[in-house]
Design an enzyme around this catalytic site. Sequence first.
Site, PDB file in Angstrom:
ATOM      1  N   HIS A 140       0.828  -1.208   0.000  1.00 56.81           N
ATOM      2  CA  HIS A 140       0.000   0.000   0.000  1.00 56.81           C
ATOM      3  C   HIS A 140       0.866   1.264   0.000  1.00 56.81           C
ATOM      4  CE1 HIS A 140      -4.148  -1.487   0.551  1.00 56.81           C
ATOM      5  NE2 HIS A 140      -3.595  -2.493   1.207  1.00 56.81           N
ATOM      6  N   ASP A 147      -7.533  -1.629  -1.081  1.00 60.54           N
ATOM      7  CA  ASP A 147      -8.544  -2.492  -0.473  1.00 60.54           C
ATOM      8  C   ASP A 147      -9.890  -1.875  -0.818  1.00 60.54           C
ATOM      9  OD1 ASP A 147      -6.459  -3.897   0.676  1.00 60.54           O
ATOM     10  OD2 ASP A 147      -6.687  -2.984   2.650  1.00 60.54           O
ATOM     11  N   GLU A 229      -7.227 -12.434   0.939  1.00 58.78           N
ATOM     12  CA  GLU A 229      -8.041 -11.265   1.288  1.00 58.78           C
ATOM     13  C   GLU A 229      -8.898 -10.879   0.087  1.00 58.78           C
ATOM     14  OE1 GLU A 229      -4.818  -9.280   4.423  1.00 58.78           O
ATOM     15  OE2 GLU A 229      -5.184  -8.319   2.492  1.00 58.78           O
ATOM     16  N   HIS A 232      -8.313  -7.200  -1.303  1.00 62.75           N
ATOM     17  CA  HIS A 232      -6.996  -6.620  -1.590  1.00 62.75           C
ATOM     18  C   HIS A 232      -6.561  -6.885  -3.036  1.00 62.75           C
ATOM     19  CE1 HIS A 232      -2.855  -5.331  -0.474  1.00 62.75           C
ATOM     20  NE2 HIS A 232      -2.534  -6.155  -1.459  1.00 62.75           N
TER      21      HIS A 232
END
Length: 252
Positions: A140, A147, A229, A232
């Site tokens: 990130h 996300d 995830e 993500h």
Amino acid sequence: MLLRCGAALLAASMLAVGAAQAQPLPDDFIYLRDLDPSIRHDIRYAGANNFVGRRLAGYDANECIVKRAVGLALVKVQRELAAQNVSLKMLDCYRPARASRDMVAWAQDGNETPAQRRYNPGFSKSELFRLGYIAENSGHSTGAAVDLTLVDLRAPKGPPFDPTRAYADCTAPEAQRAPEDSVDMGTSYDCSDARAYTAAKSISPAQRRWRRILLGAMTRHGFVNFSKEWWHFSLPGIPRVAYDFPIRRRPQ
């Protein structure tokens, strides 16, 4: 004379603060709202509705900042979804490196409240770092990772998050979990559990359908999903350089 000087100093100080807040973003970063204001924002680390239970260091505004290439690709995804009366909702975008350090320090502080445990019901938060759910160096921070989730534009608005309420853990039925005002993906955002794996089988057909819609739209426009995830995604080809400038309110 003293009053005039004081007023002048105050005005100069306010101008300096305003100028600092309005400084341009570095190295081809951009506010996503400047590309497409229809994309919804719920930057969770800018408030208390997250696994830490407070605002993280460097998150001074509910703003999604990304590299320009990432933003342009997200605009294409949004246009595709609009035909289905669906919108993207950003949950995290660029993350200052100081916020990742804040996460690591939190995971190792030896304290864990029931509200924090909602996000990792199967193990202690001290295990998050070892198991790879928290990293000192996050993608990130390069501006390449995001996300996000989906909002059904035909659905009524959900209830607000109540920080005083004892919600069920992130794997519970949607009505018992903390509200997110988005489609039901089978788990909450940031849920450290096997049910949050993108291809998890232990969720309902409707929940799998929403995950497929998100995954399909994102991959068609170049994004790669992290399999553990569902929320993500990252865009390949962005230089792996981490940044640490704070997230401030977008200049008007």
